[in-house]
Structure formats: C-alpha cells, structure tokens
Design a protein around this motif. Sequence first.
Motif, mmCIF file in Angstrom:
data_model
loop_
_atom_site.group_PDB
_atom_site.id
_atom_site.type_symbol
_atom_site.label_atom_id
_atom_site.label_comp_id
_atom_site.label_asym_id
_atom_site.label_seq_id
_atom_site.Cartn_x
_atom_site.Cartn_y
_atom_site.Cartn_z
ATOM 1 N N TYR A 16 0.825 -1.202 0.000
ATOM 2 C CA TYR A 16 0.000 0.000 0.000
ATOM 3 C C TYR A 16 0.867 1.262 0.000
ATOM 4 O O TYR A 16 0.508 2.262 -0.621
ATOM 5 N N GLU A 41 -11.552 3.206 -6.563
ATOM 6 C CA GLU A 41 -10.615 2.301 -5.893
ATOM 7 C C GLU A 41 -10.603 0.916 -6.512
ATOM 8 O O GLU A 41 -9.548 0.310 -6.661
ATOM 9 N N ARG A 42 -11.750 0.402 -6.880
ATOM 10 C CA ARG A 42 -11.802 -0.944 -7.481
ATOM 11 C C ARG A 42 -11.084 -0.968 -8.832
ATOM 12 O O ARG A 42 -10.419 -1.940 -9.173
ATOM 13 N N ALA A 45 -7.415 -0.970 -8.145
ATOM 14 C CA ALA A 45 -6.979 -2.297 -7.713
ATOM 15 C C ALA A 45 -6.676 -3.179 -8.924
ATOM 16 O O ALA A 45 -5.662 -3.888 -8.951
ATOM 17 N N TYR A 48 -3.414 -1.801 -10.638
ATOM 18 C CA TYR A 48 -2.188 -2.132 -9.917
ATOM 19 C C TYR A 48 -2.044 -3.634 -9.648
ATOM 20 O O TYR A 48 -1.013 -4.075 -9.155
ATOM 21 N N VAL A 50 -3.715 -5.557 -7.466
ATOM 22 C CA VAL A 50 -3.728 -5.833 -6.029
ATOM 23 C C VAL A 50 -5.167 -5.946 -5.541
ATOM 24 O O VAL A 50 -6.111 -5.655 -6.270
ATOM 25 N N ALA A 51 -5.320 -6.331 -4.295
ATOM 26 C CA ALA A 51 -6.642 -6.416 -3.686
ATOM 27 C C ALA A 51 -7.220 -5.013 -3.467
ATOM 28 O O ALA A 51 -6.482 -4.048 -3.235
ATOM 29 N N TYR A 52 -8.524 -4.923 -3.526
ATOM 30 C CA TYR A 52 -9.240 -3.666 -3.311
ATOM 31 C C TYR A 52 -8.856 -3.022 -1.982
ATOM 32 O O TYR A 52 -8.638 -1.810 -1.905
ATOM 33 N N THR A 54 -6.122 -3.201 -0.392
ATOM 34 C CA THR A 54 -4.760 -2.649 -0.460
ATOM 35 C C THR A 54 -4.807 -1.228 -1.025
ATOM 36 O O THR A 54 -4.166 -0.317 -0.502
ATOM 37 N N VAL A 55 -5.599 -1.030 -2.084
ATOM 38 C CA VAL A 55 -5.758 0.308 -2.654
ATOM 39 C C VAL A 55 -6.464 1.212 -1.660
ATOM 40 O O VAL A 55 -6.092 2.378 -1.488
ATOM 41 N N ARG A 56 -7.431 0.681 -0.965
ATOM 42 C CA ARG A 56 -8.161 1.481 0.033
ATOM 43 C C ARG A 56 -7.186 1.998 1.091
ATOM 44 O O ARG A 56 -7.255 3.149 1.497
#
Length: 93
Positions: A16, A41-42, A45, A48, A50-52, A54-56
């Motif tokens: 993150y 954000e989705r 994700a 990048y 990555v999991a949602y 993680t971006v959050r």
Amino acid sequence: MGEVAEFRPQGHELLYVAIADHITARIDAGELKPGARLAPERDLAVEYGVAYLTVRRAMVELRERGRILTVHGKGTFVAPDQPRQTPDPRRSP
C-alpha cells in the motif's frame, strides 16, 4: 514534468505504501494535476493488480499525506497545490 516509471514494488516495502508512493510520483510529475479525479478504488486495484483493500489503505495513506481529498458521493481528487510557507524569522521553532 517527468515521466513516471512503471509500478514495480520492491519485495521489502509494504504494497500500500508502494502504491501511495507511485501515485504521489504521478502527482509530482504532473501526470495527475490538482483537482483531477482519480479512478475508483476498485479500478485502481485492477490497474495495480492488487486487492481492493490494499488500494483502500493506499488512499488512507495519501489522505494522511495531504495529497488527495475524498468527497463523499463525488469521488477522490488530487489535492490543490499547497503554497510553500517561508519560515517567519521572528519565530523560533
């Protein structure tokens, strides 16, 4: 205005933080201008890989750094440039 390198996190850094650093670099390079709306954000994700969540967490980091603003129901935007303050010579730190 420079070009930002491709996102390639190092093994030892938190993912993150790496995302927040990459978005910060995009802002600093002028790729993302003050007032520009960030992708949801989705979508970030997916971009990048990555999991949602993680971006959050990266968005929380960017808000804490003062680099983005989130307006409920409107989206997340690059924060306006902060004027650089010169120290007041009459005040001691």
